[in-house]
Design an enzyme around this catalytic site. Sequence first.
Site, PDB file in Angstrom:
ATOM      1  N   LYS A   1      42.872  48.657  48.186  1.00  0.00           N
ATOM      2  CA  LYS A   1      43.974  48.827  47.229  1.00  0.00           C
ATOM      3  C   LYS A   1      43.747  50.042  46.328  1.00  0.00           C
ATOM      4  O   LYS A   1      44.636  50.868  46.153  1.00  0.00           O
ATOM      5  CB  LYS A   1      44.114  47.574  46.322  1.00  0.00           C
TER       6      LYS A   1
ATOM      7  N   ARG B   1      30.221  49.619  49.817  1.00  0.00           N
ATOM      8  CA  ARG B   1      31.017  50.396  48.856  1.00  0.00           C
ATOM      9  C   ARG B   1      30.132  50.894  47.709  1.00  0.00           C
ATOM     10  O   ARG B   1      29.262  50.183  47.239  1.00  0.00           O
ATOM     11  CB  ARG B   1      32.136  49.513  48.297  1.00  0.00           C
TER      12      ARG B   1
ATOM     13  N   ARG C   1      28.946  48.610  42.403  1.00  0.00           N
ATOM     14  CA  ARG C   1      29.540  47.747  41.379  1.00  0.00           C
ATOM     15  C   ARG C   1      28.747  46.450  41.347  1.00  0.00           C
ATOM     16  O   ARG C   1      28.457  45.892  42.401  1.00  0.00           O
ATOM     17  CB  ARG C   1      30.991  47.431  41.759  1.00  0.00           C
TER      18      ARG C   1
ATOM     19  N   ARG D   1      34.469  36.205  44.712  1.00  0.00           N
ATOM     20  CA  ARG D   1      35.736  36.936  44.547  1.00  0.00           C
ATOM     21  C   ARG D   1      36.707  36.619  45.688  1.00  0.00           C
ATOM     22  O   ARG D   1      37.913  36.484  45.471  1.00  0.00           O
ATOM     23  CB  ARG D   1      35.480  38.440  44.452  1.00  0.00           C
TER      24      ARG D   1
HETATM   25  P1  AMP Z   1      39.199  44.852  40.777  1.00  0.00           P
HETATM   26  O1  AMP Z   1      38.606  46.182  40.467  1.00  0.00           O
HETATM   27  O2  AMP Z   1      40.694  44.876  40.888  1.00  0.00           O
HETATM   28  O3  AMP Z   1      38.533  44.192  41.955  1.00  0.00           O
HETATM   29  O4  AMP Z   1      38.903  43.903  39.503  1.00  0.00           O
HETATM   30  C1  AMP Z   1      37.567  43.634  39.086  1.00  0.00           C
HETATM   31  C2  AMP Z   1      37.533  42.382  38.238  1.00  0.00           C
HETATM   32  O5  AMP Z   1      38.343  42.556  37.058  1.00  0.00           O
HETATM   33  C3  AMP Z   1      38.070  41.113  38.892  1.00  0.00           C
HETATM   34  O6  AMP Z   1      37.104  40.467  39.719  1.00  0.00           O
HETATM   35  C4  AMP Z   1      38.434  40.276  37.654  1.00  0.00           C
HETATM   36  O7  AMP Z   1      37.274  39.740  37.034  1.00  0.00           O
HETATM   37  C5  AMP Z   1      38.998  41.340  36.717  1.00  0.00           C
HETATM   38  N1  AMP Z   1      40.464  41.524  36.916  1.00  0.00           N
HETATM   39  C6  AMP Z   1      41.083  42.660  37.337  1.00  0.00           C
HETATM   40  N2  AMP Z   1      42.407  42.474  37.414  1.00  0.00           N
HETATM   41  C7  AMP Z   1      42.649  41.198  37.038  1.00  0.00           C
HETATM   42  C8  AMP Z   1      43.811  40.386  36.928  1.00  0.00           C
HETATM   43  N3  AMP Z   1      45.017  40.867  37.251  1.00  0.00           N
HETATM   44  N4  AMP Z   1      43.661  39.099  36.502  1.00  0.00           N
HETATM   45  C9  AMP Z   1      42.455  38.603  36.165  1.00  0.00           C
HETATM   46  N5  AMP Z   1      41.307  39.298  36.269  1.00  0.00           N
HETATM   47  C10 AMP Z   1      41.384  40.588  36.695  1.00  0.00           C
END
Ligand code: AMP
Length: 214
Positions: free
Chosen positions: A13, A126, A155, A166
């Site tokens: 994404k 990654r 990360r 996740r």
């Molecule tokens: P991402 O980089 O999109 O994988 O987001 C990393 C982390 O940020 C996720 O595992 C959540 O802990 C938090 N996070 C990001 N976007 C959201 C969302 N829309 N709702 C809740 N937690 C979020």
Amino acid sequence: MRLVIFGPPGAGKGTQARLLEERRGITQISTGDILRAALEEETPLGQKAKSYVESGELVPDELVRKLAEQAIADEGYDDFVLDGYPRTQQQAEWLTKFLEEHEAPLDAVVSLEVPDEVLVRRLSRRRIHDETGETYHLDHNPPPDDVDPDLIVQRSDDEPETVRNRLAVYREETEPLASYYERQDALVSVDGVGNIEEVFQRIERVLGASERPA
Ligand code: AMP
């Protein structure tokens, strides 16, 4: 265009949203990037979100809602791609309402389809640039030679146990949104397996078909 890019962690994404920004001028809004920056800077938001992000849990809906709505407002409601938002039914409903209030409905929700075994392999390989957030894959998209290797990091939530959590959270909370957007006739599915360019071309193709008339 007003887009959501949807899919499990590791589906690509962020990578595709960045390309949409670079090549089509559609602003990437990544709640994950905003949260990681807040953690790094140890802001009050970062302190509230830290334990959730680090364990791969979702941050409370109210917190991310504010971030997403503010970012959409800052952008001007017209050309954005939401990356990692919405992730729960509640967030999706708030988003629909918020965009309706601003007469700015979504043009499409692009769902990147990637099987689990590919996701796990991608996430374990990654890496990100600690300062720019640029993402790399050690095998398929390695960091260029002129980038300081000390700035290329994993990360913390890409470690195996957190990745499993996740993915479980995704299945439970986020995947059901696909049918929510299907009912709104907004969901377009794209095969997310392949190299970055191939996937981008597929996205371009489906977006061409759902473009708003000028
Ligand atoms: P991402 O980089 O999109 O994988 O987001 C990393 C982390 O940020 C996720 O595992 C959540 O802990 C938090 N996070 C990001 N976007 C959201 C969302 N829309 N709702 C809740 N937690 C979020």
